[in-house]
Scaffold this active site. Sequence first.
Site, short mmCIF file in Angstrom:
data_model
loop_
_atom_site.label_atom_id
_atom_site.label_comp_id
_atom_site.label_asym_id
_atom_site.label_seq_id
_atom_site.Cartn_x
_atom_site.Cartn_y
_atom_site.Cartn_z
N ASN A 1 -82.76 -66.48 1.75
CA ASN A 1 -82.38 -67.45 1.75
C ASN A 1 -81.09 -67.63 2.33
O ASN A 1 -81.05 -67.96 3.49
CB ASN A 1 -82.05 -68.30 0.24
CG ASN A 1 -81.70 -69.35 0.19
OD1 ASN A 1 -81.39 -70.31 1.13
ND2 ASN A 1 -82.00 -70.06 -0.98
N ASP A 2 -79.93 -67.01 1.96
CA ASP A 2 -78.62 -67.14 2.37
C ASP A 2 -78.44 -66.51 3.91
O ASP A 2 -77.78 -67.08 4.81
CB ASP A 2 -77.57 -66.52 1.69
CG ASP A 2 -77.65 -66.95 0.22
OD1 ASP A 2 -77.71 -68.03 0.19
OD2 ASP A 2 -77.28 -66.03 -0.77
N VAL A 3 -79.44 -65.44 4.11
CA VAL A 3 -79.31 -64.85 5.37
C VAL A 3 -79.89 -65.51 6.53
O VAL A 3 -79.74 -65.23 7.67
CB VAL A 3 -79.81 -63.53 5.33
CG1 VAL A 3 -79.29 -62.56 4.54
CG2 VAL A 3 -81.33 -63.65 5.12
#
Lengths: 106, 484
Positions: free
Chosen positions: B410-412
């Site tokens: 997600n964040d990456v």
Amino acid sequence: MQEILTYFFEYRQMIFVVVLSVFLGIEVISNVPAILHTPLMSGANAIHGVVIIGAIIVMGHAESTLAMVLGFLAVVLGTLNVVGGFVVTDRMLDMFKKKPKKETKN
Amino acid sequence: MDKIITITENISFTMTDSILELSYLIASVLFIVGLKMLSNPESARRGNTYAAIGMVLAIITTILFHKQDGQPIGNIGYILVAIVIGTIVGWTIAMKVKMTAMPQLVSLFNGMGGASAALISLMEFPHISAALVAEHGMMNGHVLAILLGLVIGSVSFAGSMIAFGKLDGRIGDIRSPLMRYINIGLLVIVVGFIVYIMTLGSVKIDEITYLIYILLAIALVYGIAFVMPIGGADMPVVISLLNSFTGVAAAMGGFLYNNQAMLTGGILVGSAGTILTVLMCNAMNRSLLNVIIGAFGGGGAAMVHEEGNIREITLSDAAVLLNYSQKVVIVPGYGLAVAQAQHICHDLDKLLESKGVEVKYAIHPVAGRMPGHMNVLLAEADVPYEKLIESEHINPDLPNTDVVVVIGANDVVNPAAQDDPSSPIYGMPIVNARAAKNIIVMKRGMGKGYAAIENYLFFNDKTRMLFGNAKDTLQALVAEIKEL
């Protein structure tokens, strides 16, 4: 000032070791690729388990029951740190080893 | 004749001492060489073994040859029992734990080391020699080493246990601006208390032994409060930092016993650990200070994005899309790991390759829960090393990629890191998934990532969502492709 200088002189050998080790630690680590951060952290984690030597020394000269109990606990925990640390690192690195691989350098 | 015996005794006395010191020297060299080898993929495993040999050597020679005031090590039976217990328990845990739980395990073992260091100080405090105190008061290097060993070891222990609990999902974060002041307050109290003890002057040690227990309590509370507000994505950095703390605590023991192996080993880990912490921060484009005082996530809540619609894709459409692509890049995240889907993911990759599709993996430096964690997990599933490409090397290739498959990451892949200066992850290097021609995101639901930030890659026109557990979805997808 006088006191600080006296202390410095008294502990000068250890201070030398400390200062040189600091630079050595920085030097040894500085080129590590990101993929090895986790195993490296884990390996370093095992190395500070060297604290177990202190635990053995203190246990080896413990006399009171309290000291014995605490010393015993210190040795157990230190061993956990050493053994667990090295075994887990080895397990992680074992997985990198299965296939022949190219160098990845950043 | 008596004379000869005394002389031989003296010689043997110095001989064991020399053997001990020599073995400490060898152990120190093995630690250094081992650590150096650990920083290269080719030699890493041997490096770990070398360091372990150094440790075993140091432990054995300490038990055999160590003398304090002419007294050899006693209680050897108990010591051996303790070592056997520690070995069995440590070995079992280390062998049994799942690779996904690796970060909390490192944290756990780190805490054990910290606790050991704290216990040593606890026991040495009542034994501070009366002569030393009479001559110098409490203001001396010996007392300082004991107090620092206690405080740093306890903070490391308490902090590691909290980090362990958090990574294991047992403890939540306390995110309050108030924590910052509480922490600064506690730190001041800890330092103040150390200064207070050291300025007591000439006192009787047995009368002030209770003080060391008070210091222990404060240090433990500080350790808990130190890690409590630090959230989510920053936990690996904290573990690395606590790791170097324990190194320093071990080095304090080295001062105490004038023990070179503890000193070099401890300081080496202390400094290497600090550098490693900084490197990890750099990989996430965060400053260490930010990690420690800034509450991650939560911030930037007022962000407003043009929210488009979420579009789903059916399994069969996804199968067709993948089957007729030329180039596919898989972006694995922690979601893949918790679903234990790395093996089935590798099956998908082999299946596609057999159909002439080129498949690569884009590995973000902090994918998973720790830098390098994803590499370990995929290596476990036999994914060849050459297929794992670091994000900065694969990004230029992404515009020519037909499909990017984001699995539980997600964040990456969050474009906010590039576009939104108000985002907490702004500036973090990401896998630039949106540059690809098509994006398939496999996710359990519309929950936010570990850093609790909205991800508007999901609202991108080119993005199609495939909801469900990563393992089940991948299995269904493989079956679907096989039928084409």
